[in-house]
Design a protein around this motif. Structure first.
Motif, PDB file in Angstrom:
ATOM      1  N   HIS A  43      16.470 -16.834  85.477  1.00 54.17           N
ATOM      2  CA  HIS A  43      15.340 -17.736  85.246  1.00 54.17           C
ATOM      3  C   HIS A  43      14.611 -18.073  86.553  1.00 54.17           C
ATOM      4  CE1 HIS A  43      15.932 -18.422  80.998  1.00 54.17           C
ATOM      5  NE2 HIS A  43      17.208 -18.697  81.197  1.00 54.17           N
ATOM      6  N   LEU A  44      15.234 -17.761  87.691  1.00 53.90           N
ATOM      7  CA  LEU A  44      14.570 -17.977  88.985  1.00 53.90           C
ATOM      8  C   LEU A  44      13.721 -16.750  89.294  1.00 53.90           C
ATOM      9  CD1 LEU A  44      17.632 -19.500  90.855  1.00 53.90           C
ATOM     10  CD2 LEU A  44      15.566 -20.720  90.146  1.00 53.90           C
ATOM     11  N   TRP A  45      12.710 -16.527  88.477  1.00 51.91           N
ATOM     12  CA  TRP A  45      11.991 -15.256  88.489  1.00 51.91           C
ATOM     13  C   TRP A  45      11.075 -15.079  89.704  1.00 51.91           C
ATOM     14  CZ3 TRP A  45       6.785 -16.427  88.054  1.00 51.91           C
ATOM     15  CH2 TRP A  45       6.463 -17.665  87.473  1.00 51.91           C
ATOM     16  N   ASP A  63      21.309 -24.526  98.336  1.00 53.23           N
ATOM     17  CA  ASP A  63      21.105 -23.378  97.444  1.00 53.23           C
ATOM     18  C   ASP A  63      22.119 -22.280  97.743  1.00 53.23           C
ATOM     19  OD1 ASP A  63      18.853 -24.338  95.958  1.00 53.23           O
ATOM     20  OD2 ASP A  63      17.622 -23.974  97.728  1.00 53.23           O
ATOM     21  N   HIS A  64      22.338 -21.999  99.036  1.00 53.57           N
ATOM     22  CA  HIS A  64      23.305 -20.964  99.408  1.00 53.57           C
ATOM     23  C   HIS A  64      24.719 -21.358  98.992  1.00 53.57           C
ATOM     24  CE1 HIS A  64      20.266 -18.669 101.342  1.00 53.57           C
ATOM     25  NE2 HIS A  64      20.087 -19.500 102.364  1.00 53.57           N
ATOM     26  N   ALA A  65      25.041 -22.636  99.089  1.00 57.68           N
ATOM     27  CA  ALA A  65      26.359 -23.088  98.660  1.00 57.68           C
ATOM     28  C   ALA A  65      26.542 -22.882  97.158  1.00 57.68           C
ATOM     29  CB  ALA A  65      26.547 -24.564  99.015  1.00 57.68           C
ATOM     30  N   VAL A  66      25.483 -23.145  96.392  1.00 63.67           N
ATOM     31  CA  VAL A  66      25.549 -22.924  94.946  1.00 63.67           C
ATOM     32  C   VAL A  66      25.685 -21.443  94.641  1.00 63.67           C
ATOM     33  CG1 VAL A  66      24.207 -23.066  92.812  1.00 63.67           C
ATOM     34  CG2 VAL A  66      24.321 -25.031  94.343  1.00 63.67           C
ATOM     35  N   GLN A  67      24.912 -20.600  95.336  1.00 61.99           N
ATOM     36  CA  GLN A  67      25.010 -19.157  95.118  1.00 61.99           C
ATOM     37  C   GLN A  67      26.416 -18.651  95.431  1.00 61.99           C
ATOM     38  OE1 GLN A  67      21.943 -17.929  97.816  1.00 61.99           O
ATOM     39  NE2 GLN A  67      20.349 -19.012  96.653  1.00 61.99           N
ATOM     40  N   PHE A  68      26.977 -19.106  96.548  1.00 67.15           N
ATOM     41  CA  PHE A  68      28.326 -18.722  96.959  1.00 67.15           C
ATOM     42  C   PHE A  68      29.341 -19.101  95.873  1.00 67.15           C
ATOM     43  CE2 PHE A  68      32.369 -19.588  99.060  1.00 67.15           C
ATOM     44  CZ  PHE A  68      32.538 -18.466  99.856  1.00 67.15           C
ATOM     45  N   THR A  69      29.223 -20.321  95.375  1.00 67.72           N
ATOM     46  CA  THR A  69      30.151 -20.796  94.342  1.00 67.72           C
ATOM     47  C   THR A  69      29.988 -20.014  93.047  1.00 67.72           C
ATOM     48  OG1 THR A  69      30.065 -23.006  95.326  1.00 67.72           O
ATOM     49  CG2 THR A  69      30.922 -22.831  93.078  1.00 67.72           C
ATOM     50  N   THR A 377      18.740 -26.789  92.219  1.00 79.61           N
ATOM     51  CA  THR A 377      18.031 -27.555  91.183  1.00 79.61           C
ATOM     52  C   THR A 377      18.130 -26.870  89.830  1.00 79.61           C
ATOM     53  OG1 THR A 377      15.986 -26.468  91.937  1.00 79.61           O
ATOM     54  CG2 THR A 377      16.426 -28.704  92.747  1.00 79.61           C
ATOM     55  N   MET A 378      18.179 -25.531  89.814  1.00 82.33           N
ATOM     56  CA  MET A 378      18.367 -24.823  88.547  1.00 82.33           C
ATOM     57  C   MET A 378      19.752 -25.101  87.966  1.00 82.33           C
ATOM     58  SD  MET A 378      17.081 -22.851  86.233  1.00 82.33           S
ATOM     59  CE  MET A 378      15.744 -21.815  86.829  1.00 82.33           C
ATOM     60  N   ALA A 379      20.758 -25.181  88.832  1.00 83.05           N
ATOM     61  CA  ALA A 379      22.105 -25.499  88.356  1.00 83.05           C
ATOM     62  C   ALA A 379      22.139 -26.899  87.752  1.00 83.05           C
ATOM     63  CB  ALA A 379      23.108 -25.386  89.499  1.00 83.05           C
ATOM     64  N   LEU A 380      21.441 -27.848  88.367  1.00 84.69           N
ATOM     65  CA  LEU A 380      21.366 -29.199  87.805  1.00 84.69           C
ATOM     66  C   LEU A 380      20.662 -29.183  86.456  1.00 84.69           C
ATOM     67  CD1 LEU A 380      20.476 -31.353  90.952  1.00 84.69           C
ATOM     68  CD2 LEU A 380      22.627 -31.364  89.660  1.00 84.69           C
ATOM     69  N   PHE A 381      19.587 -28.402  86.358  1.00 83.94           N
ATOM     70  CA  PHE A 381      18.876 -28.278  85.089  1.00 83.94           C
ATOM     71  C   PHE A 381      19.798 -27.703  84.017  1.00 83.94           C
ATOM     72  CE2 PHE A 381      16.314 -25.894  82.049  1.00 83.94           C
ATOM     73  CZ  PHE A 381      15.362 -26.834  81.678  1.00 83.94           C
ATOM     74  N   ALA A 382      20.567 -26.656  84.379  1.00 81.80           N
ATOM     75  CA  ALA A 382      21.486 -26.037  83.426  1.00 81.80           C
ATOM     76  C   ALA A 382      22.561 -27.022  82.970  1.00 81.80           C
ATOM     77  CB  ALA A 382      22.133 -24.805  84.050  1.00 81.80           C
ATOM     78  N   PHE A 383      23.065 -27.803  83.913  1.00 85.03           N
ATOM     79  CA  PHE A 383      24.075 -28.800  83.556  1.00 85.03           C
ATOM     80  C   PHE A 383      23.491 -29.831  82.593  1.00 85.03           C
ATOM     81  CE2 PHE A 383      26.542 -32.716  84.514  1.00 85.03           C
ATOM     82  CZ  PHE A 383      27.788 -32.263  84.112  1.00 85.03           C
ATOM     83  N   ALA A 384      22.242 -30.214  82.832  1.00 89.02           N
ATOM     84  CA  ALA A 384      21.589 -31.170  81.947  1.00 89.02           C
ATOM     85  C   ALA A 384      21.412 -30.583  80.542  1.00 89.02           C
ATOM     86  CB  ALA A 384      20.234 -31.582  82.516  1.00 89.02           C
ATOM     87  N   VAL A 385      21.055 -29.298  80.474  1.00 85.86           N
ATOM     88  CA  VAL A 385      20.928 -28.627  79.177  1.00 85.86           C
ATOM     89  C   VAL A 385      22.269 -28.635  78.445  1.00 85.86           C
ATOM     90  CG1 VAL A 385      20.586 -26.364  78.085  1.00 85.86           C
ATOM     91  CG2 VAL A 385      18.938 -27.204  79.771  1.00 85.86           C
ATOM     92  N   TRP A 386      23.333 -28.329  79.175  1.00 87.17           N
ATOM     93  CA  TRP A 386      24.674 -28.346  78.564  1.00 87.17           C
ATOM     94  C   TRP A 386      25.013 -29.743  78.056  1.00 87.17           C
ATOM     95  CZ3 TRP A 386      29.425 -30.602  80.292  1.00 87.17           C
ATOM     96  CH2 TRP A 386      30.559 -30.166  79.591  1.00 87.17           C
ATOM     97  N   LEU A 387      24.670 -30.780  78.833  1.00 85.04           N
ATOM     98  CA  LEU A 387      24.942 -32.145  78.398  1.00 85.04           C
ATOM     99  C   LEU A 387      24.170 -32.488  77.121  1.00 85.04           C
ATOM    100  CD1 LEU A 387      24.999 -34.199  81.730  1.00 85.04           C
ATOM    101  CD2 LEU A 387      26.945 -33.547  80.293  1.00 85.04           C
ATOM    102  N   VAL A 388      22.960 -31.965  76.990  1.00 83.41           N
ATOM    103  CA  VAL A 388      22.194 -32.188  75.761  1.00 83.41           C
ATOM    104  C   VAL A 388      22.943 -31.597  74.571  1.00 83.41           C
ATOM    105  CG1 VAL A 388      20.076 -31.564  74.531  1.00 83.41           C
ATOM    106  CG2 VAL A 388      19.950 -32.367  76.894  1.00 83.41           C
ATOM    107  N   THR A 389      23.480 -30.388  74.743  1.00 89.81           N
ATOM    108  CA  THR A 389      24.230 -29.777  73.644  1.00 89.81           C
ATOM    109  C   THR A 389      25.537 -30.535  73.381  1.00 89.81           C
ATOM    110  OG1 THR A 389      25.375 -28.168  75.078  1.00 89.81           O
ATOM    111  CG2 THR A 389      23.242 -27.524  74.154  1.00 89.81           C
TER     112      THR A 389
END
Length: 419
Positions: A43-45, A63-69, A377-389
């Protein structure tokens, strides 16, 4: 209630609430968080890609820390977990039917019908929203493996599991090992190949053009990648799920604590260590040729193969936690565990809901918000989407209702009376 089929009556309908075990549903709920996070990269097109073609290489240190993880913990590690749970659930359904007196052929027919409908649902999902759909992919695998193994003995399962291990070594790792022996490991792979995220068409500004790309990708994933997975030994997680369900390992984890502990420790360790070189290369700490980092390169092959061990390790860790939870029953966190478990009970609905929330907001053909987000920020968005579900699934749980996709699938499998 009995339901007539061509091979005879089914002696029961779908699984009842009191028959569910904590560990499989909790694992599915956690798995969906892993899936929604691992799917953030395509989605990070607008982001800049490196030779791996998947995770972006730009952004801040966060961002690099998130990518690494992501590379170590999630990428190519969550889907093996999904395969195991899919096989486990298939066998649970089959054993419940036969234990109730259903003819094995009639029970197998229900599972074949389920697999065929999953292929239809998966392709529809791929065309409309998410090209990398895995529902159709696993529908094909479950159709073939269900026909071949559901009524086979444990000896046959073990034989084919070890055959799959050998095939993985020969088909997946063989070319990389051959390149290593020839001293050409650095040139194994293709860094000039098109980045993998483009096959998801999130960068397309026109929805119809994106739909065409998604259709081609969906057909490839379902009808080419799935059969190749069978040929290459990638079916072993499915068959391990068959084997584990026969032994009720997730329903009775207390009886299997020692093997579960060993699997959790060694599986996760092998999986994370196998991804470490790719993660270090991605953030520039380890300097290797670009071909080695590519999607067909040696580091990706190593990460892919060891991802199977990580997936099994994750399942074992959740099973051990479920045993601890059910025997200790601590008061704190009970609502959170119940909420995550409710997601696992409605995994198909929640999986499809991810795309409904992601694609129109993030893709270039929608609002295009993916252009303005980074990995963190995309990871935070994804986590928020998961919380909605999670919130939606828990609300359905408290109301005593199944997920909408599960309701439709059960109706298609069992008919109107048992839907």
């Amino acid at each position: 209630m009995t339901i007539a089929t061509e091979e005879g009556p089914l002696r029961r309908g779908a699984v009842r609430p009191g028959e569910r075990a904590l560990a499989p549903d909790l694992a599915r709920g956690i798995m969906l968080l892993g899936i929604v996070l691992s799917n953030t990269a395509f989605h990070l097109w607008a982001a800049r890609r490196g030779p791996s073609g998947w995770q972006p290489v730009d952004g801040s240190w966060l961002d690099h820390a998130v990518q690494f993880t992501m590379i170590i913990v999630l990428d190519l590690r969550v889907y093996p977990l999904f395969a195991f749970l899919f096989g486990y659930g298939m066998t649970q359904l089959y054993l419940r039917q036969t234990a109730a007196g259903t003819d094995p052929r009639a029970a197998a027919r229900i599972l074949r019908r389920r697999s065929l409908w999953l292929i239809v649902i998966g392709l529809t999902h791929a065309v409309l929203l998410m090209a990398g759909d895995i529902i159709g992919f696993y529908g094909v695998l479950s159709l073939v493996l269900g026909l071949a193994f559901l009524r086979r003995g444990e000896r046959a399962l073990k034989w084919w599991i070890w055959t799959g291990v050998a095939l993985i070594v020969l088909v997946s790792a063989g070319p990389a090992l051959s390149a290593l022996l020839r001293g050409e490991l650095g040139t194994f792979g293709d860094a000039e190949a098109d980045p993998g995220f483009t096959a998801y068409a999130s960068q397309e500004g026109n929805w119809l053009t994106a739909t065409g790309t998604r259709l081609r990708t969906g057909l490839f994933v379902t009808f080419v990648a799935a059969p190749l997975t069978l040929v290459g030994g990638g079916y072993i997680l499915f068959l391990l799920g068959f084997w584990a369900a026969r032994r009720r390992i997730l329903e009775e984890p207390g009886h299997h604590r020692t093997p579960l502990r060993l699997t959790a420790v060694f599986g996760i360790a092998v999986g994370w260590l196998g991804a470490l070189p790719a993660a270090l290369a991605h953030i520039g700490v380890l300097h290797v040729p670009d071909d080695m980092q590519s999607e067909s390169g040696a580091l990706t092959v190593l990460r892919d193969i060891t991802g199977n061990a990580a997936g099994l390790g994750y399942v074992a860790a959740v099973a051990l936690f479920a045993h601890w939870w059910t025997t200790r029953r601590p008061r704190r966190g009970a609502t959170a565990i119940a909420a995550v478990t409710s997601v696992g009970k409605r995994s198909l609905s929640c999986y499809l809901a991810h795309s409904l929330l992601f694609a129109p907001l993030l893709a270039a053909w929608g609002l295009g918000l993916g252009k303005h987000l980074g990995s963190a920020t995309m990871a935070l968005f994804a986590f928020a989407v998961w919380l909605v579900t999670v919130a939606g699934a828990y609300a359905l749980e408290r109301a005593g209702r199944r997920g909408p996709a599960e309701t439709v699938l059960r109706r298609l499998m069992y008919g109107r009376r048992a839907g």
